[in-house]
Design an enzyme around this catalytic site. Sequence first.
Site, PDB file in Angstrom:
ATOM      1  N   HIS A 146       4.069   1.324   2.228  1.00 11.49           N
ATOM      2  CA  HIS A 146       5.235   0.666   1.629  1.00 11.49           C
ATOM      3  C   HIS A 146       5.815   1.544   0.514  1.00 11.49           C
ATOM      4  CE1 HIS A 146       2.747  -2.924   2.972  1.00 11.49           C
ATOM      5  NE2 HIS A 146       3.891  -3.170   3.577  1.00 11.49           N
ATOM      6  N   HIS A 169       0.855  -1.191   0.000  1.00 10.29           N
ATOM      7  CA  HIS A 169       0.000   0.000   0.000  1.00 10.29           C
ATOM      8  C   HIS A 169       0.888   1.237   0.000  1.00 10.29           C
ATOM      9  CE1 HIS A 169       1.118   0.075   4.199  1.00 10.29           C
ATOM     10  NE2 HIS A 169       0.553  -1.106   4.411  1.00 10.29           N
ATOM     11  N   SER A 210      -1.541  -3.654   5.835  1.00 13.72           N
ATOM     12  CA  SER A 210      -2.059  -4.776   5.042  1.00 13.72           C
ATOM     13  C   SER A 210      -3.201  -5.445   5.795  1.00 13.72           C
ATOM     14  CB  SER A 210      -0.948  -5.792   4.771  1.00 13.72           C
ATOM     15  OG  SER A 210       0.175  -5.149   4.216  1.00 13.72           O
TER      16      SER A 210
END
Length: 284
Positions: free
Chosen positions: A37, A34, A187
Amino acid sequence: MIIAKTIKEVREYVKKWRGEGQSIGLVPTMGYLHDGHASLVDKARSECGKVVVSDFVNPTQFSPNEDLQSYPRDFEHDCKLLEEHGCDLVFYPSVEEMYEPNAATYVEILDEMPKQLCGKTRPIHFRGVCTVVSKLFNIVQPDKAFFGQKDAQQLAIIRRMVKEMSYGIEIIGCPIVRESDGLAKSSRNTYLNAEERKAALVLSKAVFRGEELVKSGVIDSEKVLSEMRAIITAEPLAKIDYVSAVDGVTMQPVTEITNGVLVAMAVYIGKTRLIDNFIAGGLK
Ligand code: AMP
Protein backbone atom coordinates in the site's frame (compact mmCIF):
# COMPACT_ATOMS: atom_id res chain seq x y z
CA MET A 1 -2.76 14.38 8.17
CA ILE A 2 -6.50 14.92 8.10
CA ILE A 3 -8.74 12.04 9.21
CA ALA A 4 -12.13 12.43 7.53
CA LYS A 5 -15.01 10.13 8.43
CA THR A 6 -17.71 11.77 6.33
CA ILE A 7 -18.21 12.31 2.62
CA LYS A 8 -19.04 15.96 3.32
CA GLU A 9 -15.64 16.60 4.95
CA VAL A 10 -13.79 14.96 2.04
CA ARG A 11 -15.68 17.09 -0.47
CA GLU A 12 -14.89 20.28 1.48
CA TYR A 13 -11.13 19.59 1.61
CA VAL A 14 -11.02 18.54 -2.04
CA LYS A 15 -12.89 21.70 -3.05
CA LYS A 16 -10.42 23.84 -1.09
CA TRP A 17 -7.43 22.09 -2.66
CA ARG A 18 -8.89 22.38 -6.15
CA GLY A 19 -9.33 26.12 -5.49
CA GLU A 20 -5.61 26.27 -4.71
CA GLY A 21 -4.87 24.59 -8.05
CA GLN A 22 -3.71 21.29 -6.53
CA SER A 23 -4.02 17.96 -8.32
CA ILE A 24 -5.49 15.07 -6.35
CA GLY A 25 -4.34 11.46 -6.19
CA LEU A 26 -6.50 8.69 -4.70
CA VAL A 27 -5.31 5.36 -3.29
CA PRO A 28 -8.25 3.08 -2.42
CA THR A 29 -7.46 0.48 0.26
CA MET A 30 -9.15 -1.79 2.77
CA GLY A 31 -6.64 -0.86 5.48
CA TYR A 32 -4.28 -3.06 7.52
CA LEU A 33 -1.66 -1.30 5.47
CA HIS A 34 1.76 -2.67 4.50
CA ASP A 35 4.64 -1.72 2.20
CA GLY A 36 2.57 -2.65 -0.87
CA HIS A 37 0.00 0.00 0.00
CA ALA A 38 2.83 2.39 0.94
CA SER A 39 4.33 2.02 -2.54
CA LEU A 40 1.03 3.25 -4.02
CA VAL A 41 0.99 6.22 -1.63
CA ASP A 42 4.61 7.04 -2.55
CA LYS A 43 3.74 6.93 -6.25
CA ALA A 44 0.71 9.17 -5.67
CA ARG A 45 2.87 11.52 -3.57
CA SER A 46 5.36 11.83 -6.44
CA GLU A 47 2.69 12.59 -9.05
CA CYS A 48 -0.01 14.63 -7.27
CA GLY A 49 -0.24 17.80 -5.16
CA LYS A 50 -2.53 16.16 -2.59
CA VAL A 51 -2.86 12.49 -1.70
CA VAL A 52 -6.10 10.97 -0.42
CA VAL A 53 -6.15 7.36 0.84
CA SER A 54 -9.41 5.58 1.57
CA ASP A 55 -9.36 2.99 4.35
CA PHE A 56 -12.59 1.02 4.16
CA VAL A 57 -13.36 -2.69 4.37
CA ASN A 58 -16.02 -2.77 1.69
CA PRO A 59 -18.79 -5.23 2.58
CA THR A 60 -20.30 -5.39 -0.92
CA GLN A 61 -17.25 -7.16 -2.34
CA PHE A 62 -17.43 -10.06 0.14
CA SER A 63 -19.73 -13.06 -0.32
CA PRO A 64 -21.55 -14.26 2.83
CA ASN A 65 -19.11 -17.20 3.21
CA GLU A 66 -16.01 -14.97 3.05
CA ASP A 67 -13.85 -13.16 5.63
CA LEU A 68 -15.61 -9.79 6.03
CA GLN A 69 -15.92 -10.18 9.81
CA SER A 70 -12.40 -11.45 10.40
CA TYR A 71 -10.66 -9.16 7.87
CA PRO A 72 -7.75 -7.60 9.83
CA ARG A 73 -8.10 -3.99 10.95
CA ASP A 74 -5.69 -1.60 12.71
CA PHE A 75 -6.53 2.02 11.99
CA GLU A 76 -3.93 3.42 14.39
CA HIS A 77 -1.14 1.56 12.61
CA ASP A 78 -2.58 2.63 9.23
CA CYS A 79 -2.51 6.32 10.25
CA LYS A 80 1.11 6.01 11.37
CA LEU A 81 2.17 4.44 8.06
CA LEU A 82 0.18 6.96 6.03
CA GLU A 83 1.60 9.91 7.92
CA GLU A 84 5.12 8.60 7.35
CA HIS A 85 4.44 8.40 3.61
CA GLY A 86 3.03 11.91 3.30
CA CYS A 87 -0.68 11.18 2.88
CA ASP A 88 -2.72 14.41 3.21
CA LEU A 89 -6.11 12.92 4.04
CA VAL A 90 -7.30 9.49 5.05
CA PHE A 91 -10.98 8.80 4.36
CA TYR A 92 -12.20 6.38 7.03
CA PRO A 93 -15.96 6.08 6.66
CA SER A 94 -18.36 3.77 8.45
CA VAL A 95 -20.44 1.33 6.40
CA GLU A 96 -23.47 3.56 7.13
CA GLU A 97 -21.63 6.58 5.73
CA MET A 98 -20.76 4.76 2.50
CA TYR A 99 -24.01 2.90 1.90
CA GLU A 100 -27.59 4.14 2.13
CA PRO A 101 -29.84 1.69 3.97
CA ASN A 102 -31.21 -0.76 1.37
CA ALA A 103 -28.82 0.60 -1.28
CA ALA A 104 -29.48 -1.27 -4.53
CA THR A 105 -27.49 0.71 -7.11
CA TYR A 106 -24.44 -1.10 -8.43
CA VAL A 107 -21.78 -0.57 -11.08
CA GLU A 108 -21.11 -3.85 -12.84
CA ILE A 109 -19.43 -5.11 -15.99
CA LEU A 110 -21.96 -7.51 -17.42
CA ASP A 111 -19.89 -9.68 -19.77
CA GLU A 112 -17.47 -12.53 -19.02
CA MET A 113 -14.59 -10.36 -17.76
CA PRO A 114 -15.48 -10.31 -14.04
CA LYS A 115 -16.44 -14.01 -14.18
CA GLN A 116 -12.91 -15.10 -15.12
CA LEU A 117 -10.12 -15.93 -12.64
CA CYS A 118 -11.16 -14.71 -9.16
CA GLY A 119 -14.72 -14.18 -10.40
CA LYS A 120 -15.24 -17.94 -10.68
CA THR A 121 -15.13 -18.43 -6.91
CA ARG A 122 -16.07 -14.83 -6.01
CA PRO A 123 -19.13 -14.14 -8.19
CA ILE A 124 -20.15 -10.79 -6.64
CA HIS A 125 -16.65 -9.55 -5.83
CA PHE A 126 -16.00 -7.27 -8.81
CA ARG A 127 -19.49 -5.80 -8.72
CA GLY A 128 -18.72 -4.70 -5.16
CA VAL A 129 -15.29 -3.41 -6.17
CA CYS A 130 -16.63 -1.41 -9.14
CA THR A 131 -19.42 0.03 -7.01
CA VAL A 132 -17.22 1.17 -4.14
CA VAL A 133 -14.45 2.49 -6.39
CA SER A 134 -17.04 4.32 -8.44
CA LYS A 135 -18.43 5.88 -5.25
CA LEU A 136 -14.90 6.86 -4.14
CA PHE A 137 -14.28 8.44 -7.55
CA ASN A 138 -17.49 10.47 -7.16
CA ILE A 139 -16.60 11.52 -3.62
CA VAL A 140 -12.92 12.41 -4.18
CA GLN A 141 -12.97 13.25 -7.91
CA PRO A 142 -9.24 12.57 -8.22
CA ASP A 143 -7.05 13.32 -11.24
CA LYS A 144 -5.26 10.00 -10.81
CA ALA A 145 -6.01 6.81 -8.92
CA PHE A 146 -3.41 4.21 -7.99
CA PHE A 147 -3.95 0.44 -7.96
CA GLY A 148 -1.58 -2.50 -7.46
CA GLN A 149 -0.73 -5.16 -10.03
CA LYS A 150 -1.12 -7.57 -7.09
CA ASP A 151 -4.85 -7.45 -7.90
CA ALA A 152 -4.32 -7.56 -11.67
CA GLN A 153 -7.89 -8.50 -12.59
CA GLN A 154 -9.19 -5.65 -10.43
CA LEU A 155 -6.78 -3.23 -12.16
CA ALA A 156 -7.98 -4.35 -15.61
CA ILE A 157 -11.62 -4.11 -14.55
CA ILE A 158 -11.17 -0.61 -13.09
CA ARG A 159 -9.41 0.54 -16.27
CA ARG A 160 -12.35 -0.71 -18.31
CA MET A 161 -14.95 0.81 -15.98
CA VAL A 162 -13.19 4.19 -16.15
CA LYS A 163 -13.17 4.06 -19.94
CA GLU A 164 -16.74 2.90 -20.37
CA MET A 165 -18.20 5.20 -17.69
CA SER A 166 -16.18 8.20 -18.99
CA TYR A 167 -14.46 8.99 -15.69
CA GLY A 168 -11.83 11.60 -16.44
CA ILE A 169 -9.38 9.82 -14.14
CA GLU A 170 -5.99 8.39 -15.04
CA ILE A 171 -5.46 4.91 -13.61
CA ILE A 172 -1.90 4.15 -12.58
CA GLY A 173 -0.85 0.51 -12.09
CA CYS A 174 1.94 -0.15 -9.57
CA PRO A 175 4.19 -3.25 -9.36
CA ILE A 176 3.84 -6.02 -6.76
CA VAL A 177 5.77 -5.44 -3.52
CA ARG A 178 7.08 -8.65 -1.96
CA GLU A 179 8.54 -9.85 1.33
CA SER A 180 12.30 -10.49 1.17
CA ASP A 181 11.65 -14.21 0.57
CA GLY A 182 9.30 -13.52 -2.36
CA LEU A 183 5.80 -13.76 -0.85
CA ALA A 184 3.62 -10.96 -2.21
CA LYS A 185 2.67 -8.61 0.61
CA SER A 186 -0.98 -8.94 1.56
CA SER A 187 -3.14 -8.01 4.53
CA ARG A 188 -4.34 -11.63 4.47
CA ASN A 189 -0.80 -12.98 5.10
CA THR A 190 -1.57 -12.34 8.76
CA TYR A 191 -3.95 -15.34 8.68
CA LEU A 192 -1.02 -17.72 8.05
CA ASN A 193 0.58 -19.69 10.89
CA ALA A 194 4.34 -20.38 10.77
CA GLU A 195 3.98 -23.61 8.79
CA GLU A 196 1.54 -22.04 6.32
CA ARG A 197 3.75 -18.97 5.93
CA LYS A 198 6.54 -21.28 4.68
CA ALA A 199 4.14 -23.20 2.44
CA ALA A 200 2.86 -19.91 0.95
CA LEU A 201 6.20 -19.46 -0.81
CA VAL A 202 5.00 -21.85 -3.53
CA LEU A 203 3.01 -18.99 -5.06
CA SER A 204 5.98 -16.71 -5.67
CA LYS A 205 8.19 -19.70 -6.56
CA ALA A 206 5.70 -20.65 -9.28
CA VAL A 207 5.42 -17.04 -10.46
CA PHE A 208 9.20 -16.65 -10.69
CA ARG A 209 9.57 -19.98 -12.53
CA GLY A 210 6.78 -19.09 -14.95
CA GLU A 211 8.32 -15.71 -15.62
CA GLU A 212 11.71 -17.33 -16.17
CA LEU A 213 10.28 -19.81 -18.68
CA VAL A 214 8.53 -17.04 -20.61
CA LYS A 215 11.68 -14.90 -20.61
CA SER A 216 13.65 -17.87 -21.95
CA GLY A 217 11.28 -18.04 -24.91
CA VAL A 218 8.68 -20.66 -23.90
CA ILE A 219 5.34 -19.27 -25.04
CA ASP A 220 3.07 -22.34 -24.95
CA SER A 221 0.82 -21.49 -22.01
CA GLU A 222 0.07 -25.11 -21.08
CA LYS A 223 3.79 -25.84 -20.80
CA VAL A 224 4.33 -22.84 -18.53
CA LEU A 225 1.17 -23.35 -16.49
CA SER A 226 1.79 -27.06 -15.93
CA GLU A 227 5.29 -26.38 -14.53
CA MET A 228 3.83 -23.71 -12.27
CA ARG A 229 1.03 -26.03 -11.11
CA ALA A 230 3.56 -28.79 -10.37
CA ILE A 231 5.48 -26.46 -8.03
CA ILE A 232 2.30 -25.66 -6.15
CA THR A 233 0.85 -29.16 -5.93
CA ALA A 234 4.15 -30.44 -4.49
CA GLU A 235 3.24 -28.51 -1.34
CA PRO A 236 0.74 -30.52 0.77
CA LEU A 237 -0.79 -27.42 2.41
CA ALA A 238 -1.51 -25.78 -0.96
CA LYS A 239 -4.68 -26.23 -2.98
CA ILE A 240 -4.98 -24.55 -6.38
CA ASP A 241 -8.06 -22.45 -7.09
CA TYR A 242 -6.73 -21.45 -10.52
CA VAL A 243 -3.45 -20.95 -12.38
CA SER A 244 -4.28 -19.31 -15.71
CA ALA A 245 -2.91 -17.32 -18.62
CA VAL A 246 -5.28 -14.65 -19.92
CA ASP A 247 -5.25 -11.63 -22.16
CA GLY A 248 -4.16 -8.72 -19.94
CA VAL A 249 -7.05 -6.51 -21.07
CA THR A 250 -10.01 -8.84 -21.64
CA MET A 251 -9.10 -11.60 -19.14
CA GLN A 252 -9.94 -14.23 -21.79
CA PRO A 253 -7.79 -17.40 -21.70
CA VAL A 254 -4.90 -17.51 -24.20
CA THR A 255 -2.82 -20.37 -25.51
CA GLU A 256 0.36 -18.33 -26.07
CA ILE A 257 2.09 -16.14 -23.51
CA THR A 258 3.09 -13.07 -25.47
CA ASN A 259 3.76 -9.57 -24.08
CA GLY A 260 0.86 -8.23 -22.05
CA VAL A 261 -0.50 -11.66 -21.12
CA LEU A 262 -1.41 -12.00 -17.44
CA VAL A 263 -0.38 -15.24 -15.76
CA ALA A 264 -2.33 -15.29 -12.51
CA MET A 265 -3.10 -17.68 -9.70
CA ALA A 266 -5.20 -18.08 -6.59
CA VAL A 267 -4.10 -20.76 -4.15
CA TYR A 268 -5.49 -21.82 -0.79
CA ILE A 269 -2.85 -22.27 1.89
CA GLY A 270 -4.89 -24.01 4.53
CA LYS A 271 -8.01 -21.85 4.72
CA THR A 272 -6.32 -18.70 3.43
CA ARG A 273 -6.78 -17.81 -0.21
CA LEU A 274 -3.75 -15.99 -1.67
CA ILE A 275 -3.17 -14.51 -5.13
CA ASP A 276 -0.09 -13.71 -7.17
CA ASN A 277 0.76 -13.08 -10.82
CA PHE A 278 3.17 -11.84 -13.45
CA ILE A 279 2.59 -9.97 -16.68
CA ALA A 280 4.68 -11.11 -19.65
CA GLY A 281 6.92 -8.22 -20.65
CA GLY A 282 6.07 -6.37 -17.42
CA LEU A 283 3.30 -4.02 -16.30
CA LYS A 284 2.43 -1.25 -18.75
P1 AMP B 1 -6.39 -3.91 -0.49
O1 AMP B 1 -6.25 -3.10 0.76
O2 AMP B 1 -5.90 -5.31 -0.36
O3 AMP B 1 -7.76 -3.79 -1.12
O4 AMP B 1 -5.39 -3.24 -1.54
C1 AMP B 1 -5.46 -1.88 -1.84
C2 AMP B 1 -4.57 -1.59 -3.01
O5 AMP B 1 -3.22 -1.95 -2.68
C3 AMP B 1 -4.94 -2.39 -4.26
O6 AMP B 1 -4.80 -1.56 -5.41
C4 AMP B 1 -3.93 -3.50 -4.24
O7 AMP B 1 -3.66 -4.04 -5.52
C5 AMP B 1 -2.71 -2.80 -3.68
N1 AMP B 1 -1.80 -3.79 -3.11
C6 AMP B 1 -2.08 -4.75 -2.19
N2 AMP B 1 -1.00 -5.50 -1.95
C7 AMP B 1 -0.02 -5.04 -2.76
C8 AMP B 1 1.34 -5.42 -3.00
N3 AMP B 1 1.90 -6.44 -2.37
N4 AMP B 1 2.05 -4.71 -3.90
C9 AMP B 1 1.49 -3.67 -4.56
N5 AMP B 1 0.23 -3.27 -4.39
C10 AMP B 1 -0.52 -3.94 -3.50
